[in-house]
Design an enzyme around this catalytic site. Structure first.
Site, PDB file in Angstrom:
ATOM      1  N   ARG A  50     -86.226  66.583  95.324  1.00 48.87           N
ATOM      2  CA  ARG A  50     -84.597  66.464  95.454  1.00 48.87           C
ATOM      3  C   ARG A  50     -84.986  66.969  93.719  1.00 48.87           C
ATOM      4  NH1 ARG A  50     -84.311  61.564  92.235  1.00 48.87           N
ATOM      5  NH2 ARG A  50     -85.896  60.270  93.630  1.00 48.87           N
ATOM      6  N   TYR A 102     -57.146  72.976  91.237  1.00 49.57           N
ATOM      7  CA  TYR A 102     -58.448  72.450  91.957  1.00 49.57           C
ATOM      8  C   TYR A 102     -58.140  71.290  92.393  1.00 49.57           C
ATOM      9  CZ  TYR A 102     -61.179  71.374  96.011  1.00 49.57           C
ATOM     10  OH  TYR A 102     -61.437  70.431  97.517  1.00 49.57           O
ATOM     11  N   ASP A 174     -64.114  76.162  85.531  1.00 37.51           N
ATOM     12  CA  ASP A 174     -64.249  76.860  86.686  1.00 37.51           C
ATOM     13  C   ASP A 174     -63.793  78.615  87.388  1.00 37.51           C
ATOM     14  OD1 ASP A 174     -63.909  77.482  89.619  1.00 37.51           O
ATOM     15  OD2 ASP A 174     -62.983  74.691  90.328  1.00 37.51           O
ATOM     16  N   LYS A 199     -67.748  80.150  98.407  1.00 39.36           N
ATOM     17  CA  LYS A 199     -66.768  80.786  98.332  1.00 39.36           C
ATOM     18  C   LYS A 199     -66.734  82.163  98.422  1.00 39.36           C
ATOM     19  CE  LYS A 199     -63.617  77.022  98.078  1.00 39.36           C
ATOM     20  NZ  LYS A 199     -64.350  75.975  97.791  1.00 39.36           N
TER      21      LYS A 199
END
Length: 384
Positions: A50, A102, A174, A199
């Site tokens: 992690r 978004y 972004d 994306k």
């Protein structure tokens, strides 16, 4: 390294900085949750996956190099990558954020952050005076998305950075729609750049991922602390897949953009299409600003038909695009923002932002453009 970005796409993850190099041309997947330590007094570079993993480290190094940054971080989703920088804020802080953001970011900012005393003001970031007017004494961050989702509004990045510096604020951006190939936001002074790597970076509709890059050492440390504390790092197999998929991003994005330009021109000339939102069209209000800060119009466009019935008829008549949530895949993806990407936004808020009932968003893939245009032409014939 002094390489052009197309070279970094291929070699950035493998060149140096990842351990155990055996000459493999692909970064190995270190499928281990924990790492043996040679000494009770001194631990090695990795202890628990992690907190760090060599495969993820190779990807994060690649992300930083692509963005021209010192620090990169890989997250389990795009919205996790949005969340981590915003979680560096504290109770009493305020964000000024672009209004056409978004839907997942909208939900985070309006539904979750207020529970922790972090407030916000939405503004049209194309209106620089409005941005400056929205700044309060407790404002800490200007958050922008350009081109925005789904109406492809353009924000003047350099002007926003100048406003932020004047008021001693941080800028978060972004960059999902444009990728680091074409929009060099760190070079323009942005503090933190964010991508939904699901994306265009990955580009095959196969993984969910997010990435963050920054040159700010303090922010970098805070973002890593959040990644480690909240356990939102990207898993090893997905890190490997993302490294592989990034290698072809340059050629994918270039081909998709060429097709998007042709499709936008076709739609713009069609009498059943009320409006086309695409920064590659000279009629786009942000055309000049976009060209001043970006070297591509991108592969995403939106277009407005007259009403919901028209959008429904069109979407159901198309045969090539996948009708789905998301964008940036090798397959063209047609979306209905009101019920997909921006379903988290209230209807009245969508209306304010121009997300009309007849609005459709198209992410152009790698199919033959003549086939796509023919498919759109026959589908538009079904619209009453």
């Amino acid at each position: 390294m002094g390489n052009h970005i197309e070279t970094s796409l291929i070699h950035g993850a493998i060149r140096e900085g990842y351990s155990d190099k055996k000459g493999a041309v692909n970064v190995p997947m270190y499928m281990s949750s924990t790492f043996h330590q040679e000494s009770i007094d001194e631990f090695g570079e990795y202890d628990y996956a992690r907190s760090g993993n060599p495969t993820r480290a190779a990807l994060e190094k690649l992300v930083a190099e692509l963005e021209g940054a010192q620090y990169g971080y890989a997250f389990a989703s795009g919205i996790a990558a949005v969340t981590a920088p915003l979680m560096t804020l504290s109770q009493g802080d305020h964000i000024v954020i672009t209004e056409d953001v978004y839907g997942g970011t909208y939900r985070l900012v309006t539904k979750l952050l207020p529970r922790y005393g972090i407030t916000h003001t939405f503004v049209d970031c194309a209106d620089l005076a409005a941005v400056e007017a929205a700044i309060q004494p407790n404002t800490k961050v200007l958050f922008i998305e350009t081109p925005s989702n789904p109406t492809l509004k353009i924000t003047d990045i350099r002007s926003i950075v100048a406003i932020a510096k004047k008021h001693n604020l941080k800028t978060f951006l972004d960059n999902t729609f444009m990728t680091p190939i074409h929009q060099r936001t760190i070079d323009m002074g942005v503090d933190v750049v964010i991508h939904s790597a699901t994306k265009f970076l990955s580009g095959h509709s196969d993984i969910i991922a997010g990435v963050v890059a920054t040159n700010d050492a303090q922010l970098a440390q805070e973002i890593y602390t959040i990644q480690n504390s909240c356990g939102t790092a990207l898993g090893v197999q997905d890190c490997y897949t993302l490294i592989q998929n990034i290698k072809t991003m340059g050629v994918r994005f270039e081909a998709e953009t060429k097709s998007a330009q042709k499709l936008a021109a076709f739609l713009d000339a069609h009498d059943k299409v009320e409006y086309v939102y695409y920064p590659g069209l000279p009629s786009h209000p942000g055309y000049n600003i976009h060209n001043s800060q970006c070297t591509s119009p991108g592969a995403v466009l939106s277009f407005r038909l007259k009403d919901y019935a028209a959008a429904k008829a069109f979407a159901e008549a198309t045969t090539i695009p996948v009708f789905a949530v998301s964008l940036g895949g090798v397959e063209s993806i047609l979306s209905y923002p009101a019920k997909m990407s921006h379903a988290a936004m209230e209807p009245e808020e969508r209306a304010k932002r121009g997300i009309a009932d007849g609005l459709l968003r198209m992410s152009v893939g790698l199919e033959n453009i003549d086939d796509l245009i023919a498919d759109f032409a026959q589908a538009l014939e079904k619209v009453q």
